[in-house]
Motif scaffolding. Structure first.
Motif, PDB file in Angstrom:
ATOM      1  N   ARG A 382      -2.878   9.275 -20.108  1.00  0.00           N
ATOM      2  CA  ARG A 382      -2.246  10.656 -19.043  1.00  0.00           C
ATOM      3  C   ARG A 382      -2.481   9.994 -17.614  1.00  0.00           C
ATOM      4  N   LEU A 383      -3.541   9.426 -17.326  1.00  0.00           N
ATOM      5  CA  LEU A 383      -3.787   9.123 -15.997  1.00  0.00           C
ATOM      6  C   LEU A 383      -3.895   7.491 -15.619  1.00  0.00           C
ATOM      7  N   GLY A 384      -3.844   6.706 -16.224  1.00  0.00           N
ATOM      8  CA  GLY A 384      -3.616   5.178 -16.262  1.00  0.00           C
ATOM      9  C   GLY A 384      -5.196   4.776 -15.936  1.00  0.00           C
ATOM     10  N   TYR A 385      -5.103   3.472 -15.733  1.00  0.00           N
ATOM     11  CA  TYR A 385      -6.652   2.884 -15.619  1.00  0.00           C
ATOM     12  C   TYR A 385      -7.322   3.489 -14.235  1.00  0.00           C
ATOM     13  N   SER A 386      -6.869   3.504 -13.197  1.00  0.00           N
ATOM     14  CA  SER A 386      -7.588   4.004 -11.993  1.00  0.00           C
ATOM     15  C   SER A 386      -8.149   5.469 -12.400  1.00  0.00           C
ATOM     16  N   GLY A 387      -7.096   6.396 -12.946  1.00  0.00           N
ATOM     17  CA  GLY A 387      -7.668   7.711 -13.062  1.00  0.00           C
ATOM     18  C   GLY A 387      -8.586   7.728 -14.245  1.00  0.00           C
ATOM     19  N   MET A 388      -8.600   7.037 -15.185  1.00  0.00           N
ATOM     20  CA  MET A 388      -9.728   7.062 -16.290  1.00  0.00           C
ATOM     21  C   MET A 388     -10.978   6.590 -15.365  1.00  0.00           C
ATOM     22  N   LEU A 389     -11.039   5.387 -14.819  1.00  0.00           N
ATOM     23  CA  LEU A 389     -12.114   5.017 -14.200  1.00  0.00           C
ATOM     24  C   LEU A 389     -12.750   5.910 -13.070  1.00  0.00           C
ATOM     25  N   ASP A 390     -11.754   6.824 -12.384  1.00  0.00           N
ATOM     26  CA  ASP A 390     -12.322   7.628 -11.486  1.00  0.00           C
ATOM     27  C   ASP A 390     -13.171   8.672 -12.098  1.00  0.00           C
ATOM     28  N   CYS A 391     -12.652   9.179 -13.370  1.00  0.00           N
ATOM     29  CA  CYS A 391     -13.038  10.111 -14.215  1.00  0.00           C
ATOM     30  C   CYS A 391     -14.609   9.589 -14.730  1.00  0.00           C
ATOM     31  N   LEU A 392     -14.644   8.576 -15.221  1.00  0.00           N
ATOM     32  CA  LEU A 392     -15.724   8.051 -16.042  1.00  0.00           C
ATOM     33  C   LEU A 392     -16.942   7.491 -14.623  1.00  0.00           C
ATOM     34  N   LEU A 393     -16.330   7.446 -13.458  1.00  0.00           N
ATOM     35  CA  LEU A 393     -17.292   7.252 -12.280  1.00  0.00           C
ATOM     36  C   LEU A 393     -17.872   8.602 -11.855  1.00  0.00           C
ATOM     37  N   ALA A 394     -16.951   9.623 -12.035  1.00  0.00           N
ATOM     38  CA  ALA A 394     -17.829  11.058 -11.766  1.00  0.00           C
ATOM     39  C   ALA A 394     -19.003  11.406 -12.787  1.00  0.00           C
ATOM     40  N   GLY A 395     -18.559  11.157 -14.152  1.00  0.00           N
ATOM     41  CA  GLY A 395     -19.406  11.289 -15.117  1.00  0.00           C
ATOM     42  C   GLY A 395     -20.719  10.555 -14.981  1.00  0.00           C
ATOM     43  N   GLN A 396     -20.681   9.378 -14.350  1.00  0.00           N
ATOM     44  CA  GLN A 396     -21.666   8.635 -14.362  1.00  0.00           C
ATOM     45  C   GLN A 396     -22.560   9.114 -12.990  1.00  0.00           C
ATOM     46  N   MET A 397     -21.827   9.700 -11.894  1.00  0.00           N
ATOM     47  CA  MET A 397     -22.478  10.480 -10.856  1.00  0.00           C
ATOM     48  C   MET A 397     -23.442  11.405 -11.436  1.00  0.00           C
ATOM     49  N   LEU A 398     -22.850  12.012 -12.256  1.00  0.00           N
ATOM     50  CA  LEU A 398     -23.628  13.286 -12.825  1.00  0.00           C
ATOM     51  C   LEU A 398     -24.830  12.706 -13.679  1.00  0.00           C
ATOM     52  N   VAL A 399     -24.665  11.681 -14.341  1.00  0.00           N
ATOM     53  CA  VAL A 399     -25.985  11.169 -15.067  1.00  0.00           C
ATOM     54  C   VAL A 399     -27.022  10.527 -14.142  1.00  0.00           C
ATOM     55  N   LEU A 400     -26.693   9.786 -13.024  1.00  0.00           N
ATOM     56  CA  LEU A 400     -27.655   9.431 -12.084  1.00  0.00           C
ATOM     57  C   LEU A 400     -28.462  10.625 -11.418  1.00  0.00           C
ATOM     58  N   LEU A 401     -27.618  11.963 -11.131  1.00  0.00           N
ATOM     59  CA  LEU A 401     -28.446  13.145 -10.612  1.00  0.00           C
ATOM     60  C   LEU A 401     -29.368  13.533 -11.817  1.00  0.00           C
ATOM     61  N   LEU A 402     -28.846  13.771 -12.988  1.00  0.00           N
ATOM     62  CA  LEU A 402     -29.661  13.992 -13.964  1.00  0.00           C
ATOM     63  C   LEU A 402     -31.065  13.134 -14.143  1.00  0.00           C
ATOM     64  N   ALA A 403     -30.964  11.918 -14.064  1.00  0.00           N
ATOM     65  CA  ALA A 403     -31.739  10.735 -14.145  1.00  0.00           C
ATOM     66  C   ALA A 403     -32.826  11.107 -13.020  1.00  0.00           C
ATOM     67  N   TRP A 404     -32.363  11.206 -12.030  1.00  0.00           N
ATOM     68  CA  TRP A 404     -33.289  11.291 -10.585  1.00  0.00           C
ATOM     69  C   TRP A 404     -34.202  12.609 -10.766  1.00  0.00           C
ATOM     70  N   TYR A 405     -33.425  13.696 -11.034  1.00  0.00           N
ATOM     71  CA  TYR A 405     -34.023  15.020 -11.278  1.00  0.00           C
ATOM     72  C   TYR A 405     -34.965  15.217 -12.230  1.00  0.00           C
ATOM     73  N   SER A 406     -34.983  14.511 -13.291  1.00  0.00           N
ATOM     74  CA  SER A 406     -35.619  14.786 -14.462  1.00  0.00           C
ATOM     75  C   SER A 406     -36.691  13.787 -14.817  1.00  0.00           C
ATOM     76  N   ARG A 407     -36.559  12.675 -13.808  1.00  0.00           N
ATOM     77  CA  ARG A 407     -37.567  11.405 -14.126  1.00  0.00           C
ATOM     78  C   ARG A 407     -38.979  11.891 -14.343  1.00  0.00           C
ATOM     79  N   LYS A 408     -39.348  12.837 -13.229  1.00  0.00           N
ATOM     80  CA  LYS A 408     -41.061  13.097 -13.635  1.00  0.00           C
ATOM     81  C   LYS A 408     -41.371  13.731 -14.692  1.00  0.00           C
ATOM     82  N   ARG A 409     -40.442  14.779 -15.107  1.00  0.00           N
ATOM     83  CA  ARG A 409     -40.723  15.841 -16.282  1.00  0.00           C
ATOM     84  C   ARG A 409     -40.567  15.032 -17.417  1.00  0.00           C
ATOM     85  N   ILE A 410     -39.527  14.143 -17.770  1.00  0.00           N
ATOM     86  CA  ILE A 410     -39.595  13.625 -18.923  1.00  0.00           C
ATOM     87  C   ILE A 410     -40.648  12.260 -19.175  1.00  0.00           C
TER      88      ILE A 410
END
Length: 425
Positions: A382-410
């Motif tokens: 639907r979006l081509g390679y650039s659009g797909m990579l942009d979406c995966l980049l956004a998903g990875q940004m959420l992973v970074l935030l989750l890893a940062w804020y949960s690191r001490k708890r887990i």
């Protein structure tokens, strides 16, 4: 009082575990990544090849396969005996495949044999890694995860490249013979995988939890009763698949960018596999130096940078050299992240339920690694390679935030955050 064994004392068992992981992984990679080329050469349709991939679905059901391993004990060294039994069955099934040439075998029978190989290869992984958790001290488990990730990267080279070359030169049966011999060699060496003198046979966590009387289906939900493990399970689901989807679509992307197929195989298949293996070992060393709670968000940031660099190269059109550099950066991030995750999964198990809990985490890991690339393929259309990579980049940004804020708890448990004791002089 027993003196702790120096870290070098564990290298023989670590290397044997690495060899066994390589021997388990290579046949599955050959079956599902290497053989589609052979199937196409023998006139299989795209639909038939696609349906053949469904034989790999048992990898998503490790939590089911882990239950009998935990429930039915095979002697005092139960995990080791289960591993031996399943490896021998696995090698025997490869022998069956060797006897059924693709050119003369019905696709339905080939599918059943491939499904049997997938079940046994996936199943054998469960007691093997439970055995690794059982025999290795806590200070060695991150290294074990790094070695496992490196072995899988090397398995991709063996199964996705070397065995195909062997097929072209020696015919259908020989790759299965070689892969089966690799399994049998590991089976012969299994007796050396045993605890050191004075080491407990039961892995322990620094939390008090009652041991179930008998492992069974009702113990699965109990894994999520602990808040730290619920958060960890979410990280197991999300930490790796966005980068994994990028790696999966890297070959088609480079093909569409004008790279020749053999050049892509050399860059991504061989150079990328070696880069991933080296990165896995370096990640294990880094984790031991700076601790898991720092390394987890740090490598998530590395994943984000790798996807971002590839996105920039594709969007701006920076040329072949930049594309190769971005591909190696993705391979570096892949190996490092996989090594870290496989190591940390060894810590998040309950006493007496090692195989079951490891299988449950593996199922979550494989499920997201399978489903996210499917979604990425829809985005690509639907979006081509650039659009797909942009979406995966956004998903990875959420992973970074989750890893940062949960690191001490887990990593609130001491066993995950403490540094290994220095080696005795």
């Amino acid at each position: 009082m027993l003196t702790p064994a120096p870290r070098t004392a564990w290298w023989p068992q670590q290397l044997l575990l690495g060899w066994l992981n390589l021997a388990l992984t290579a046949p599955l990679i050959y079956l599902y990544i290497g053989l589609p080329l052979v199937m196409r050469q023998n006139g299989w349709s795209g639909t038939q090849i696609g349906l053949m991939q469904l034989a790999g679905l048992p990898a998503m059901l490790k939590f089911l396969l882990a239950t009998p391993v935990e429930r039915y004990r095979l002697g005092q060294a139960s995990y080791r005996n289960w591993t031996l039994l399943l490896i021998l069955c696995y090698a025997g099934t490869l022998g069956l495949l060797a006897a059924h040439d693709l050119s003369t075998t019905e696709p339905s029978l080939m599918f059943l044999l491939a499904m049997l190989v997938s079940v046994l290869g996936t199943w054998a992984d469960v007691p093997l890694n439970a055995l690794a958790i059982q025999i290795l001290p806590e200070s060695e488990r991150v290294r074990a995860g790094a070695i496992r990730s490196a072995a899988m990267s090397l398995g991709a080279i063996v199964g996705g490249g070397v065995m195909l070359l062997l097929y072209t030169r020696a015919g259908w049966a020989w790759p299965f013979y070689v892969l089966g011999l690799g399994l049998l060699s590991g089976a012969l060496l299994l007796p050396w995988l045993k605890p050191k003198a004075g080491q407990s046979q039961t892995p322990s966590l620094n939390r008090s939890a009652p041991l179930p009387v008998q492992a069974g289906w009702r113990q699965w939900p109990g894994y999520f009763a602990i808040a730290e493990q619920r958060i960890w399970a979410l990280l197991v689901l999300l930490y790796y698949p966005f980068l994994g989807a990028v790696w999966l679509y890297l070959k088609p992307l480079m093909l569409d960018q004008g790279f020749a197929a053999d050049r892509i195989a050399l860059i991504v298949g061989i150079a990328g596999g070696l880069t991933g293996a080296i990165a896995s070992m370096l990640a294990g060393r880094l984790t031991r130096l700076i601790g898991s709670s720092i390394c987890l968000p740090l490598l998530a940031l590395g994943n984000l940078l790798a996807i971002g660099c590839l996105t920039l190269v594709v969007t701006v059109g920076l040329g072949d050299n930049a594309m190769i550099a971005a591909a190696m950066l993705v391979a570096l991030a892949m190996g490092a992240s996989a090594g870290l995750m496989f190591g940390l999964m060894m810590y998040h198990t309950r006493p007496g339920l090692t195989a079951m809990d490891y299988g449950l985490q593996s199922s979550l890991f494989v499920a997201s690694r399978t489903l996210v690339p499917i979604l990425a393929g829809v985005l690509l259309d639907r979006l081509g390679y650039s659009g797909m990579l942009d979406c995966l980049l956004a998903g990875q940004m959420l992973v970074l935030l989750l890893a940062w804020y949960s690191r001490k708890r887990i990593f609130s448990l001491n066993h995950c955050t403490r540094q290994p004791a220095p080696e005795p002089a």
